[in-house]
Design a protein around this motif. Sequence first.
Motif, PDB file in Angstrom:
ATOM      1  N   VAL A   1       5.115  -3.889  -3.954  1.00 30.32           N
ATOM      2  CA  VAL A   1       4.870  -3.153  -2.715  1.00 30.32           C
ATOM      3  C   VAL A   1       3.366  -2.960  -2.619  1.00 30.32           C
ATOM      4  N   GLY A   2       2.761  -3.540  -1.597  1.00 28.82           N
ATOM      5  CA  GLY A   2       1.321  -3.405  -1.410  1.00 28.82           C
ATOM      6  C   GLY A   2       1.020  -2.316  -0.409  1.00 28.82           C
ATOM      7  N   PHE A   3       0.107  -1.424  -0.760  1.00 26.97           N
ATOM      8  CA  PHE A   3      -0.258  -0.318   0.132  1.00 26.97           C
ATOM      9  C   PHE A   3      -1.759  -0.340   0.359  1.00 26.97           C
ATOM     10  N   ALA A   4      -2.164  -0.815   1.531  1.00 26.58           N
ATOM     11  CA  ALA A   4      -3.578  -0.816   1.909  1.00 26.58           C
ATOM     12  C   ALA A   4      -3.933   0.587   2.381  1.00 26.58           C
ATOM     13  N   ILE A   5      -4.775   1.273   1.607  1.00 25.06           N
ATOM     14  CA  ILE A   5      -5.035   2.678   1.878  1.00 25.06           C
ATOM     15  C   ILE A   5      -6.285   2.844   2.750  1.00 25.06           C
ATOM     16  N   ASP A   6      -6.494   4.072   3.171  1.00 25.30           N
ATOM     17  CA  ASP A   6      -7.594   4.399   4.083  1.00 25.30           C
ATOM     18  C   ASP A   6      -8.446   5.481   3.437  1.00 25.30           C
ATOM     19  N   MET A   7      -9.600   5.099   2.905  1.00 31.06           N
ATOM     20  CA  MET A   7     -10.463   6.080   2.244  1.00 31.06           C
ATOM     21  C   MET A   7     -11.398   6.792   3.215  1.00 31.06           C
ATOM     22  N   TYR A   8     -11.583   6.256   4.411  1.00 31.39           N
ATOM     23  CA  TYR A   8     -12.514   6.870   5.357  1.00 31.39           C
ATOM     24  C   TYR A   8     -11.839   7.912   6.255  1.00 31.39           C
ATOM     25  N   GLY A   9     -10.552   7.803   6.453  1.00 32.49           N
ATOM     26  CA  GLY A   9      -9.847   8.722   7.327  1.00 32.49           C
ATOM     27  C   GLY A   9      -9.759   8.210   8.744  1.00 32.49           C
ATOM     28  N   ASP A  10      -8.617   8.475   9.390  1.00 33.60           N
ATOM     29  CA  ASP A  10      -8.369   8.063  10.774  1.00 33.60           C
ATOM     30  C   ASP A  10      -8.485   6.547  10.964  1.00 33.60           C
TER      31      ASP A  10
ATOM     32  N   LYS B   1     -11.295  11.786  -4.573  1.00 35.98           N
ATOM     33  CA  LYS B   1     -10.117  11.850  -5.442  1.00 35.98           C
ATOM     34  C   LYS B   1      -8.918  12.414  -4.693  1.00 35.98           C
ATOM     35  N   ALA B   2      -9.153  13.401  -3.834  1.00 35.87           N
ATOM     36  CA  ALA B   2      -8.058  13.970  -3.048  1.00 35.87           C
ATOM     37  C   ALA B   2      -7.449  12.915  -2.123  1.00 35.87           C
ATOM     38  N   ARG B   3      -8.296  12.082  -1.534  1.00 36.79           N
ATOM     39  CA  ARG B   3      -7.798  11.025  -0.648  1.00 36.79           C
ATOM     40  C   ARG B   3      -7.030   9.974  -1.435  1.00 36.79           C
ATOM     41  N   PHE B   4      -7.562   9.630  -2.610  1.00 40.22           N
ATOM     42  CA  PHE B   4      -6.873   8.659  -3.453  1.00 40.22           C
ATOM     43  C   PHE B   4      -5.526   9.219  -3.914  1.00 40.22           C
ATOM     44  N   ASP B   5      -5.518  10.472  -4.346  1.00 37.94           N
ATOM     45  CA  ASP B   5      -4.279  11.091  -4.814  1.00 37.94           C
ATOM     46  C   ASP B   5      -3.224  11.135  -3.716  1.00 37.94           C
ATOM     47  N   ALA B   6      -3.656  11.401  -2.486  1.00 34.87           N
ATOM     48  CA  ALA B   6      -2.706  11.432  -1.368  1.00 34.87           C
ATOM     49  C   ALA B   6      -2.083  10.060  -1.149  1.00 34.87           C
ATOM     50  N   ALA B   7      -2.901   9.009  -1.276  1.00 34.38           N
ATOM     51  CA  ALA B   7      -2.385   7.649  -1.133  1.00 34.38           C
ATOM     52  C   ALA B   7      -1.431   7.313  -2.285  1.00 34.38           C
ATOM     53  N   TYR B   8      -1.826   7.721  -3.483  1.00 32.49           N
ATOM     54  CA  TYR B   8      -0.989   7.478  -4.656  1.00 32.49           C
ATOM     55  C   TYR B   8       0.395   8.123  -4.472  1.00 32.49           C
TER      56      TYR B   8
ATOM     57  N   ASP C   1      -5.470  18.028   2.799  1.00 31.46           N
ATOM     58  CA  ASP C   1      -5.494  19.277   3.561  1.00 31.46           C
ATOM     59  C   ASP C   1      -6.398  19.185   4.782  1.00 31.46           C
ATOM     60  N   SER C   2      -7.350  18.240   4.746  1.00 33.68           N
ATOM     61  CA  SER C   2      -8.344  18.219   5.819  1.00 33.68           C
ATOM     62  C   SER C   2      -8.498  16.885   6.530  1.00 33.68           C
ATOM     63  N   VAL C   3      -7.902  15.824   6.008  1.00 35.05           N
ATOM     64  CA  VAL C   3      -8.129  14.499   6.584  1.00 35.05           C
ATOM     65  C   VAL C   3      -6.816  13.756   6.770  1.00 35.05           C
ATOM     66  N   LYS C   4      -6.629  13.188   7.949  1.00 36.24           N
ATOM     67  CA  LYS C   4      -5.489  12.315   8.200  1.00 36.24           C
ATOM     68  C   LYS C   4      -5.918  10.880   7.946  1.00 36.24           C
ATOM     69  N   MET C   5      -5.064  10.125   7.260  1.00 39.20           N
ATOM     70  CA  MET C   5      -5.392   8.747   6.916  1.00 39.20           C
ATOM     71  C   MET C   5      -4.294   7.809   7.402  1.00 39.20           C
TER      72      MET C   5
END
Length: 288
Positions: A103-112, A137-144, A56-60
């Motif tokens: 399928v490998g997904f390198a996620i972004d925990m810091y945002g932007d 957790k919200a950032r991880f869930d969004a990536a998941y 809701d608050s961070v773009k990754m």
Amino acid sequence: MKTIYKSLISILFITSLFSCGDGTKDDASETEDPKETAQIKQPVNVTGREVSYSTDSVKMNGYIAYDSSFEGKRAGILIIHEWWGHTDYVRKRAEMLAELGYVGFAIDMYGDGKKADHPDDAMKYMKMVMQNMDGAKARFDAAYKQLASDPHVDPENISAIGYCFGGAVALSMANAGEPLDGIAIFHSSVQVAIPPSDKLQAKILVQNGAADPMISPESVTVFKNEMDSLGADYEYISYAGAQHGYTNPGATELGQKFNMPISYNLEADTTSWNKLKIFLGDLYPSGK
């Protein structure tokens, strides 16, 4: 720089206060017929693309990689970056996983897609995440969710791997009961922000360096006792002579530049990656 080093050790243990490379492919065995091996191997065409997703608050900004020569669904693997942020290193790991049929997904925990060029910035970004585990957790869930919704992924087959800071995040999320089949973490603290409980359902593989001063023997003992008390399915491996950051080919240069006890170790990197391949193969024996 001694201050930076001490601060890094502190932040790796700070999670307990908040309530708490290249990999190498296996060579063909000596008994294999090269012609038969060539016939068995299937062509691989790794495709990678950037992916934007958000809370809701961070773009990754993440990076997803898969073998486009295969049309079916396959297991998805989240890759969580070191404290340096979403660098080319984690993208390379996503591509290596794609070569293995995931399928490998390198996620972004810091945002932007933030990346740190100096330990002071890395420390700031890491604290921002680890001191707000609801946000983490919200950032991880969004990536998941992003990975699970990808058309190449079987949403019932998702695991995570993490390096350094990323390993602590992965272990915290597993402890919180995230629906992960397994997690594999490298040169990572095992005393994390979210302690283990009966919510833990993932199989766990920890691979750390025996010469890593940021991971105390006491913390390892506590971790093993906690896992044993829960009857968790886990394995802890310690590589002799390996320091913090041993999987990252850029670690030695960074260690010298900032006077930090981090360095690359080819043998430990190769061995740990091969161990990961076995770990994932046991989770997903059907492969592609």
